[in-house]
Enzyme design. Structure first.
Site, PDB file in Angstrom:
ATOM      1  N   LYS A  10      28.723   8.935  57.126  1.00  0.00           N
ATOM      2  CA  LYS A  10      28.144   7.793  56.408  1.00  0.00           C
ATOM      3  C   LYS A  10      27.519   6.773  57.370  1.00  0.00           C
ATOM      4  CE  LYS A  10      31.262   7.769  52.349  1.00  0.00           C
ATOM      5  NZ  LYS A  10      32.409   7.012  51.774  1.00  0.00           N
ATOM      6  N   TYR A  50      26.757   9.208  43.722  1.00  0.00           N
ATOM      7  CA  TYR A  50      28.031   8.637  43.287  1.00  0.00           C
ATOM      8  C   TYR A  50      28.088   8.405  41.777  1.00  0.00           C
ATOM      9  CZ  TYR A  50      29.757   8.105  48.046  1.00  0.00           C
ATOM     10  OH  TYR A  50      30.223   8.349  49.317  1.00  0.00           O
ATOM     11  N   PHE A  58      33.459  -1.016  42.023  1.00  0.00           N
ATOM     12  CA  PHE A  58      32.900  -0.925  43.378  1.00  0.00           C
ATOM     13  C   PHE A  58      31.588  -0.138  43.433  1.00  0.00           C
ATOM     14  CE2 PHE A  58      36.000   2.584  42.972  1.00  0.00           C
ATOM     15  CZ  PHE A  58      35.235   3.688  43.350  1.00  0.00           C
ATOM     16  N   ARG A  86      39.153  17.651  53.505  1.00  0.00           N
ATOM     17  CA  ARG A  86      39.741  16.469  52.842  1.00  0.00           C
ATOM     18  C   ARG A  86      40.964  15.995  53.630  1.00  0.00           C
ATOM     19  NH1 ARG A  86      36.935  13.530  49.003  1.00  0.00           N
ATOM     20  NH2 ARG A  86      38.969  12.719  48.417  1.00  0.00           N
ATOM     21  N   THR A  92      41.363   7.769  51.101  1.00  0.00           N
ATOM     22  CA  THR A  92      40.111   7.019  50.932  1.00  0.00           C
ATOM     23  C   THR A  92      40.091   5.703  51.713  1.00  0.00           C
ATOM     24  OG1 THR A  92      39.832   8.005  48.747  1.00  0.00           O
ATOM     25  CG2 THR A  92      38.567   6.015  49.202  1.00  0.00           C
ATOM     26  N   ARG A 103      39.639   9.027  59.101  1.00  0.00           N
ATOM     27  CA  ARG A 103      39.711   7.654  58.579  1.00  0.00           C
ATOM     28  C   ARG A 103      40.908   6.906  59.161  1.00  0.00           C
ATOM     29  NH1 ARG A 103      38.366   9.442  52.341  1.00  0.00           N
ATOM     30  NH2 ARG A 103      36.092   9.177  52.416  1.00  0.00           N
ATOM     31  N   ASN A 113      34.431   3.818  55.159  1.00  0.00           N
ATOM     32  CA  ASN A 113      35.438   4.801  55.588  1.00  0.00           C
ATOM     33  C   ASN A 113      34.813   6.048  56.215  1.00  0.00           C
ATOM     34  OD1 ASN A 113      34.367   5.891  53.314  1.00  0.00           O
ATOM     35  ND2 ASN A 113      36.251   5.937  52.132  1.00  0.00           N
ATOM     36  N   HIS A 116      32.099  11.249  53.896  1.00  0.00           N
ATOM     37  CA  HIS A 116      32.214  11.787  52.544  1.00  0.00           C
ATOM     38  C   HIS A 116      32.463  13.286  52.640  1.00  0.00           C
ATOM     39  CE1 HIS A 116      31.241  12.791  48.344  1.00  0.00           C
ATOM     40  NE2 HIS A 116      30.635  13.845  48.865  1.00  0.00           N
ATOM     41  N   GLU A 127      26.692  18.911  44.834  1.00  0.00           N
ATOM     42  CA  GLU A 127      26.247  18.011  45.907  1.00  0.00           C
ATOM     43  C   GLU A 127      25.361  18.754  46.905  1.00  0.00           C
ATOM     44  OE1 GLU A 127      30.246  15.168  45.684  1.00  0.00           O
ATOM     45  OE2 GLU A 127      29.871  16.339  47.480  1.00  0.00           O
TER      46      GLU A 127
HETATM   47  N1  UDP Z   1      35.185   3.017  47.492  1.00  0.00           N
HETATM   48  C1  UDP Z   1      35.125   1.641  47.492  1.00  0.00           C
HETATM   49  N2  UDP Z   1      36.116   0.925  46.864  1.00  0.00           N
HETATM   50  C2  UDP Z   1      37.156   1.547  46.221  1.00  0.00           C
HETATM   51  C3  UDP Z   1      37.202   2.952  46.222  1.00  0.00           C
HETATM   52  C4  UDP Z   1      36.196   3.675  46.854  1.00  0.00           C
HETATM   53  O1  UDP Z   1      34.205   1.063  48.052  1.00  0.00           O
HETATM   54  O2  UDP Z   1      38.034   0.841  45.671  1.00  0.00           O
HETATM   55  C5  UDP Z   1      34.113   3.787  48.167  1.00  0.00           C
HETATM   56  C6  UDP Z   1      34.567   4.496  49.455  1.00  0.00           C
HETATM   57  O3  UDP Z   1      33.503   4.437  50.395  1.00  0.00           O
HETATM   58  C7  UDP Z   1      34.806   5.912  48.977  1.00  0.00           C
HETATM   59  C8  UDP Z   1      33.707   6.064  47.925  1.00  0.00           C
HETATM   60  O4  UDP Z   1      33.668   4.797  47.277  1.00  0.00           O
HETATM   61  O5  UDP Z   1      34.719   6.866  50.021  1.00  0.00           O
HETATM   62  C9  UDP Z   1      33.937   7.144  46.889  1.00  0.00           C
HETATM   63  O6  UDP Z   1      35.227   6.979  46.342  1.00  0.00           O
HETATM   64  P1  UDP Z   1      36.189   8.234  46.113  1.00  0.00           P
HETATM   65  O7  UDP Z   1      37.297   7.785  45.217  1.00  0.00           O
HETATM   66  O8  UDP Z   1      35.385   9.413  45.679  1.00  0.00           O
HETATM   67  O9  UDP Z   1      36.822   8.463  47.583  1.00  0.00           O
HETATM   68  P2  UDP Z   1      36.651   9.663  48.617  1.00  0.00           P
HETATM   69  O10 UDP Z   1      36.455  10.938  47.831  1.00  0.00           O
HETATM   70  O11 UDP Z   1      35.482   9.309  49.485  1.00  0.00           O
HETATM   71  O12 UDP Z   1      37.951   9.666  49.407  1.00  0.00           O
HETATM   72 MG    MG Z   2      35.073  11.353  46.308  1.00  0.00          MG
END
Ligand code: UDP
Ligand code: MG
Length: 153
Positions: A10, A50, A58, A86, A92, A103, A113, A116, A127
């Site tokens: 990212k 997204y 968010f 993952r 996250t 992370r 973070n 992705h 995707e």
């Molecule tokens: N995110 C955020 N605030 C939140 C949760 C998620 O800004 O409270 C952002 C963060 O960059 C995250 C992305 O949204 O990676 C997508 O969220 P997801 O739940 O899919 O998390 P990931 O799969 O990236 O762990």
């Molecule tokens: Mg995700």
């Protein structure tokens, strides 16, 4: 064909000079890079990436973040790659993520973070399709595949 996943380094990771660190971890794990593009997303493309989070509080700042600067979009391949990557990414929120994960080691933020990774075979397929045509994905073998992927039986 082995499982594939979409990984994005990212914009914050690019700005923080962490591309090599992150790619290095995947390489040393024996995962195979099969496609890559360095690009900056439009807001529209970020909305699409997204779209599953459209209703979340968010969502707007997330779209702004992801379209604010260039990022590195890749496809990686290996059996079980979605689970592995993952786990390597960590939780996250950077401040919750286990030490030893990408992370956990380099992020202390909820939003910024660094990485992705697709979270299921279905989202990976969708995707990958949104960033790459089939002929942009390279098919090749590692000469040490036996040593990397040898099974127990
Ligand atoms: N995110 C955020 N605030 C939140 C949760 C998620 O800004 O409270 C952002 C963060 O960059 C995250 C992305 O949204 O990676 C997508 O969220 P997801 O739940 O899919 O998390 P990931 O799969 O990236 O762990
Ligand atoms: Mg995700």
């Amino acid at each position: 064909m082995a499982e594939r996943t979409l990984i994005i380094i990212k914009p914050d990771a690019v700005q923080r000079h962490l591309m090599g660190e992150i790619i290095g971890r995947f390489e040393k794990k024996g995962l195979k890079l099969v496609a890559a593009k360095f690009l900056q997303l439009s807001e529209k493309q970020a909305n699409q990436l997204y779209s599953a989070h459209r209703e979340k509080a968010f969502f707007k700042p997330l779209v702004k973040y992801i379209s604010s600067a260039p990022m590195l979009v890749m496809v990686w391949e290996a059996d079980g790659i979605i689970d592995m990557t993952r786990k390597m990414m960590g939780a996250t929120f950077g401040y919750y993520a286990e030490m030893g994960t990408i992370r956990g080691d380099f992020s202390s933020s909820e939003r910024y973070n660094l990485i992705h990774g697709s979270d299921s075979p279905e989202s990976a397929q969708q995707e990958i399709k949104s960033f790459f045509t089939p002929n942009e994905i390279v098919d090749y073998k590692f000469t040490d595949a036996h040593w990397l992927y040898g099974k127990s039986t």
